[in-house]
Design a protein around this motif. Structure first.
Motif, PDB file in Angstrom:
ATOM      1  N   GLU A   1       0.804  -1.219   0.000  1.00  0.00           N
ATOM      2  CA  GLU A   1       0.000   0.000   0.000  1.00  0.00           C
ATOM      3  C   GLU A   1       0.840   1.274   0.000  1.00  0.00           C
TER       4      GLU A   1
ATOM      5  N   PRO B   1      -6.415   3.736   1.927  1.00  0.00           N
ATOM      6  CA  PRO B   1      -7.537   2.799   1.787  1.00  0.00           C
ATOM      7  C   PRO B   1      -8.880   3.516   1.964  1.00  0.00           C
TER       8      PRO B   1
ATOM      9  N   TRP C   1      -8.723   1.929  -2.822  1.00  0.00           N
ATOM     10  CA  TRP C   1      -7.844   2.971  -2.319  1.00  0.00           C
ATOM     11  C   TRP C   1      -8.162   4.235  -3.118  1.00  0.00           C
TER      12      TRP C   1
END
Length: 223
Positions: A136, A142, A154
């Motif tokens: 991420e 997110p 996201w």
């Protein structure tokens, strides 16, 4: 459906009348979602509402018929915990959403960003019942309200990335990954971002489901 009719008609899969507590589950669902309908992304609408007051057995627990998915043209069962499942017959019964609210949020977000420039769809595979491995650090924050067992989101004000479960035959789960950019300058970051973030084998897809068109090898679908 009228609440009194639901309570009088509610039955278990065996035909035995449901308890008052179970009947109230149907009443609460119908009062909150009954009659809700909005456009899907595959040509048909998403319909919410009871189709009778009968509970059904699913491999994942007791549920009831409460949604018709316009993209799949298929019924979706709602479990007692509020999650949703889909049983297509040829594949195993699969939990799709954490809750009906999360399901609506994921569709609302897709409706919002589908008008942005989107890169050609990517595809990846994972072992059965395994979410894609994602780094991420390469992605926007997110979006938990839209994220569930079959959809990962996201996004920020300029970019949104979606990973959605597309099929789940016995041998593997197949995911579609989409990159959306609000401004043209961000659209060119799709390859670098998606390939860096997705831990499983990720390749360009040959079909854009949002545009309903094929994409030739070496080309990108930026609409």
């Amino acid at each position: 459906m009228d609440a009194a009719a639901i309570r009088s008609d509610a039955v278990l899969p065996s035909g035995v009348p449901a308890t008052a507590e179970l009947a109230d589950v149907l009443v609460r669902f119908e009062e909150r979602y009954g009659g809700l309908c909005y456009p899907g992304f595959g040509g048909n609408d998403m319909h919410h509402g009871l189709r009778g007051a009968r509970f059904v057995d699913t491999p994942l627990g007791l549920g009831f018929d409460g949604i018709v998915d316009g993209d799949w043209t298929w019924g979706v069962e709602v479990l007692l915990d509020g999650g949703t499942v889909m049983d297509l017959g040829e594949w195993r019964c699969r939990r799709i959403d954490r809750s009906v609210d999360q399901r609506i949020e994921k569709h609302a977000l897709l409706a919002e960003v589908r008008g942005w420039r989107h890169h050609q769809t990517f595809a990846c595979r994972t072992p059965p019942d395994v979410l894609p491995m994602v780094d991420e650090r390469w992605l926007p924050p997110p979006v938990p309200e839209a994220t569930g067992p079959a959809d990962l989101w996201w996004g920020d004000e300029d970019v949104a990335v979606q990973a959605t479960l597309w099929s789940w035959p016995p041998e593997a789960d197949r995911w579609i990954v989409r990159y959306f950019a609000r401004v043209w300058e961000k659209a060119g970051d799709a390859d670098r971002t998606v390939y860096a973030a997705m831990g499983h084998e990720t390749v360009p897809a040959r079909w854009c489901y949002l545009c309903d068109t094929s994409v030739a090898a070496g080309y990108k679908c930026i609409q």
